[in-house]
Design a protein around this motif. Structure first.
Motif, PDB file in Angstrom:
ATOM      1  N   PRO A 448     -10.731  19.592 -21.463  1.00  7.11           N
ATOM      2  CA  PRO A 448     -10.555  18.762 -20.258  1.00  7.11           C
ATOM      3  C   PRO A 448     -11.497  19.147 -19.124  1.00  7.11           C
ATOM      4  N   VAL A 449     -12.044  20.344 -19.168  1.00  2.00           N
ATOM      5  CA  VAL A 449     -12.972  20.753 -18.111  1.00  2.00           C
ATOM      6  C   VAL A 449     -14.340  20.127 -18.335  1.00  2.00           C
ATOM      7  N   ALA A 450     -14.832  20.187 -19.563  1.00  4.00           N
ATOM      8  CA  ALA A 450     -16.145  19.615 -19.880  1.00  4.00           C
ATOM      9  C   ALA A 450     -16.074  18.127 -20.190  1.00  4.00           C
ATOM     10  N   HIS A 451     -14.859  17.554 -20.344  1.00  5.39           N
ATOM     11  CA  HIS A 451     -14.684  16.138 -20.699  1.00  5.39           C
ATOM     12  C   HIS A 451     -15.449  15.805 -21.985  1.00  5.39           C
ATOM     13  N   ARG A 452     -15.326  16.706 -22.952  1.00  3.10           N
ATOM     14  CA  ARG A 452     -15.979  16.523 -24.239  1.00  3.10           C
ATOM     15  C   ARG A 452     -14.962  16.761 -25.355  1.00  3.10           C
ATOM     16  N   ILE A 453     -15.240  16.196 -26.523  1.00  5.95           N
ATOM     17  CA  ILE A 453     -14.387  16.372 -27.678  1.00  5.95           C
ATOM     18  C   ILE A 453     -15.262  16.608 -28.903  1.00  5.95           C
ATOM     19  N   VAL A 454     -14.875  17.569 -29.727  1.00  8.11           N
ATOM     20  CA  VAL A 454     -15.581  17.914 -30.954  1.00  8.11           C
ATOM     21  C   VAL A 454     -14.687  17.519 -32.123  1.00  8.11           C
ATOM     22  N   ILE A 455     -15.244  16.735 -33.073  1.00 11.85           N
ATOM     23  CA  ILE A 455     -14.448  16.168 -34.162  1.00 11.85           C
ATOM     24  C   ILE A 455     -15.113  16.511 -35.484  1.00 11.85           C
ATOM     25  N   ALA A 456     -14.295  16.933 -36.451  1.00 10.27           N
ATOM     26  CA  ALA A 456     -14.723  17.135 -37.834  1.00 10.27           C
ATOM     27  C   ALA A 456     -13.755  16.380 -38.740  1.00 10.27           C
ATOM     28  N   ASN A 457     -14.317  15.762 -39.788  1.00 13.56           N
ATOM     29  CA  ASN A 457     -13.521  14.870 -40.636  1.00 13.56           C
ATOM     30  C   ASN A 457     -13.637  15.299 -42.095  1.00 13.56           C
ATOM     31  N   ALA A 458     -12.506  15.199 -42.818  1.00 12.97           N
ATOM     32  CA  ALA A 458     -12.470  15.494 -44.254  1.00 12.97           C
ATOM     33  C   ALA A 458     -11.863  14.299 -44.980  1.00 12.97           C
ATOM     34  N   GLY A 459     -12.665  13.229 -45.115  1.00 14.80           N
ATOM     35  CA  GLY A 459     -12.229  12.065 -45.867  1.00 14.80           C
ATOM     36  C   GLY A 459     -11.146  11.241 -45.217  1.00 14.80           C
TER      37      GLY A 459
END
Length: 701
Positions: A448-459
């Motif tokens: 919430p501080v950087a207003h960023r989201i990191v996403i990893a997906n497995a199918g």
């Protein structure tokens, strides 16, 4: 055509034989047919063969001849009807409104409740199973047991017994069951208690044919059984009711055993009809007696006959076995519900800077457990990990594997590993569980501080981001391979997470079914989000109603799989509410940290917290500087609380301990524990973070 020379002789012989047959006496054939089966053989052998006792199986009642059959047979032979034409039916179809129609329910044509064995309009109290033919009894028992067997839960089975019995077999019924009902092989402790489960009674204005043996004046109506019968009965050990229940055989109400047992069961104030108009039938399951049923007829209806005890025994046996089945089914449902409930979070955390909502729907009522799960895990620095996954199948095994993967994900999140690393370790864990243990998973970390989201997906199906203005987009996330495949690298992407946007994570049960493919469902979900956001204008829609609207897109044929849904509303933390510094590990660092914290509190108008913050910051920074080799980080965040975080490159976590009077140190964390609202330490991939929180003054909230 040439006549056979002996044809005239055969005709004359037939006439002589016909004239030799005496004419039946009036009413004699009907009396023979009306004679109950139990009166033509000893009664006790028939009762000894009731279900639930050792010995041979009970013989079903033999169908008696139809009334008038003895008188009509000679006339049929005289008319040449003794040998019907080939293909002609041997007996007529059941009469409309017969007992088989009244008891069968959906298995046969629906009949009004007033249709009895002799046809419509007789109030349902005609001959029926108590009539003159054993065939009608057999048809009634078959239809009634089918109706009882259709039930799955306890109420359906008891209701099936009542609806099949009233009014075809009896005018009223009371069903008592043990409270609590024993499950399986468990042995109940304590006294046997019977509780009234259901009553059913024919309305007084619906009347059947008069009994020729009954008085001609109007019979007294049955009392209100629901209000007069005892709701609870404690069976006395060695009492008359206990003896009847132990005997298992149904008994007439005018027998000596029933006369003493009925007042104990129904209460002393409950009156039952005299003569053979009441049957008390114990309900015996696979292991033990689990209740009792009381069948009652009014005085204007023919009394029960001996063969009706066999009918009552069959009804009681099928009902008791059905109750056993329902109890076992209820326990399995309870186990499934508890398993699924414990596998999913009881409630979601509410970390600063993000709001969360979730939903879970099983695939069907008969498949309450599945492999879908969701989770929200708070991380250091006010971050939060958002997880949604789907294990193949809808069984206990799938739920158990899901629980293990969810626990593994929580442990890996506690280590603050990157999303791609978390999926890699989940893949290894799934391979250790078995070669066919496969699942899909999406793991995201929101800052919430950087207003960023990191996403990893497995199918897993890609998430959808609903922006504040109403625009919805399917995020472009590398699909990856499912967990459990092995030997696959997972890739993570970092995206903007603007304030006011809503991220929707879901399983494939929401978008895929027999009538649509995955991408068609995803597009329909995106359009549904746009339509919902249009209703609230520039403001984002509330999370809870938004989840309900999303589930509202499911049609009758769309529930092929269980559904897990997790919605996250990004609120973020404004840069003006964050103060962040890097401090070199020197002896003067603690004093420098106190000065920086004092300036930040003054800028935020929180001078009241200056003394407490300076003391706690000095203790935590001193411990970090003592062992750190790289710069120490200090961060203050003003949200609904004041949060202070001190990070260093040492992975060992501090532990609270009680310092002895002779110790020079060991009191820093003791002060933090006493003054702070909350505190903790979290291990990172690059070291650790020690944090504490203080409540804001009333004017600053």
């Amino acid at each position: 055509m040439t006549e056979h020379p002996n044809s005239h002789g055969r005709q004359r012989t037939a006439q002589v034989r016909q004239s030799a047959v005496p004419a039946p006496e009036p009413g004699r054939a009907r009396a023979v047919a009306d004679e109950p089966e139990g009166t033509r053989r000893a009664e006790s052998p028939a009762l000894d063969r009731l279900p639930g006792h050792d010995g041979p199986e009970p013989a079903l009642p033999r169908p008696a001849r139809e009334p008038g059959a003895a008188a009509s047979a000679p006339r049929a032979r005289a008319r040449g009807e003794a040998h019907p034409e080939p293909g002609a039916p041997r007996r007529a179809m059941p009469r409309p409104g017969g007992p088989e129609a009244a008891a069968d329910g959906p298995d046969g044509p629906e009949r009004p409740a007033s249709g009895g064995a002799d046809g419509p309009g007789d109030g349902g109290a005609g001959k029926g199973p108590a009539g003159t033919t054993g065939g009608e009894r057999l048809r009634f028992v078959g239809a009634a047991t089918r109706r009882i067997a259709r039930g799955i839960d306890l109420d359906e089975i008891v209701l099936g017994l009542c609806r099949a019995t009233v009014p075809t077999f009896a005018d009223a019924i009371l069903v008592y069951l043990r409270d609590p009902l024993p499950v399986g092989d468990e042995r109940p402790v304590g006294p046997v208690v019977l509780r009234l489960r259901r009553t059913d009674q024919l309305p007084e204005h619906v009347r059947g044919p008069e009994d020729p043996d009954a008085p001609q004046e109007r019979a007294e109506p049955l009392p209100d059984l629901a209000g007069a019968a005892a709701e609870r009965c404690e069976v006395r050990i060695g009492g008359p009711l206990a003896e009847v229940l132990r005997g298992v055989r149904p008994v007439f109400g005018d027998s000596s055993a029933a006369r003493a047992a009925l007042p104990e069961l129904l209460g002393d104030e409950q009156d039952v009809p005299d003569r053979q108009r009441t049957i008390l039938a114990p309900l015996r399951g696979r292991r033990r007696v689990i209740g009792a049923a009381v069948f009652i007829r009014r005085a204007d209806r023919p009394a029960f006959e001996g063969d009706d005890l066999l009918v009552a025994a069959q009804l009681a046996t099928h009902t008791a076995l059905g109750v056993d089945k329902a109890v076992l089914y209820g326990r399995e449902v309870y186990i499934a519900d508890e398993l699924q409930r414990t596998m999913l979070p009881d409630s979601l955390p509410q970390p600063t800077g993000v709001r969360l909502a979730s939903r879970y729907l099983p695939a069907a009522e008969t498949a309450r457990v599945g492999g879908d799960w969701y989770d929200a895990i708070p991380l250091p620095g006010n971050r939060v990990a958002l997880v949604v996954g789907d294990v193949m199948g809808h069984s206990m095994t799938s739920a158990a594997i899901m629980g293990q993967l969810r626990t593994t994900a929580q442990t890996l999140a506690g280590l603050d590993l990157p999303p791609a690393e978390v999926l890699h370790h989940l893949d290894e864990q799934a391979q250790r569980l078995g070669s066919d243990r496969m699942a899909t998973c999406l793991y995201a970390v929101y800052d919430p501080v950087a207003h960023r989201i990191v996403i990893a997906n497995a199918g897993h199906p890609p998430p959808i981001l609903l922006h504040r203005g109403g625009r919805a987009e399917v995020l472009r996330v590398p699909p990856g391979a499912p967990i459990g495949v092995g030997g696959v690298d997972f890739e993570a992407v970092e995206l903007d997470a603007p304030a006011g946007a809503t991220l929707l994570l879901y399983t494939d049960g929401l978008v895929e079914s027999r009538i649509r493919d995955v991408w068609t469902g995803i597009e329909q979900l995106r359009e549904r989000l746009i339509d919902t956001a249009r209703l609230t204008g520039p403001n984002p829609p509330p999370l809870e109603p938004l989840c309900d609207e999303v589930l509202g897109m499911l049609g009758p044929g769309d529930r092929d799989d269980d559904i897990a849904l997790l919605a996250a509303r990004f609120e973020g933390i404004a840069p003006s509410d964050v103060a962040y510094w890097f401090l070199d590990p020197r002896p003067q660092t603690a004093g420098q940290a106190r000065r920086l914290a004092r300036r930040a509190l003054t800028r935020w108008g929180l001078e009241e917290l200056t003394d407490s913050v300076e003391l706690l910051v000095s203790e935590v920074v001193t411990n970090a500087v003592r062992y750190a080799e790289r710069p120490v980080t200090l961060r203050l965040l003003r949200t609904d609380v004041l949060r202070c975080e001190v990070g260093d490159d040492v992975p060992q976590l501090p532990r609270l301990r009680q310092a002895r009077p002779s110790d020079e140190g060991g009191r820093g964390l003791y002060l933090v524990n006493k003054l702070a609202r909350r505190w903790g330490a979290t291990r990172l991939s690059t070291g650790k973070v020690v944090w504490f929180e203080l409540a804001l003054p009333g004017h600053a909230r």
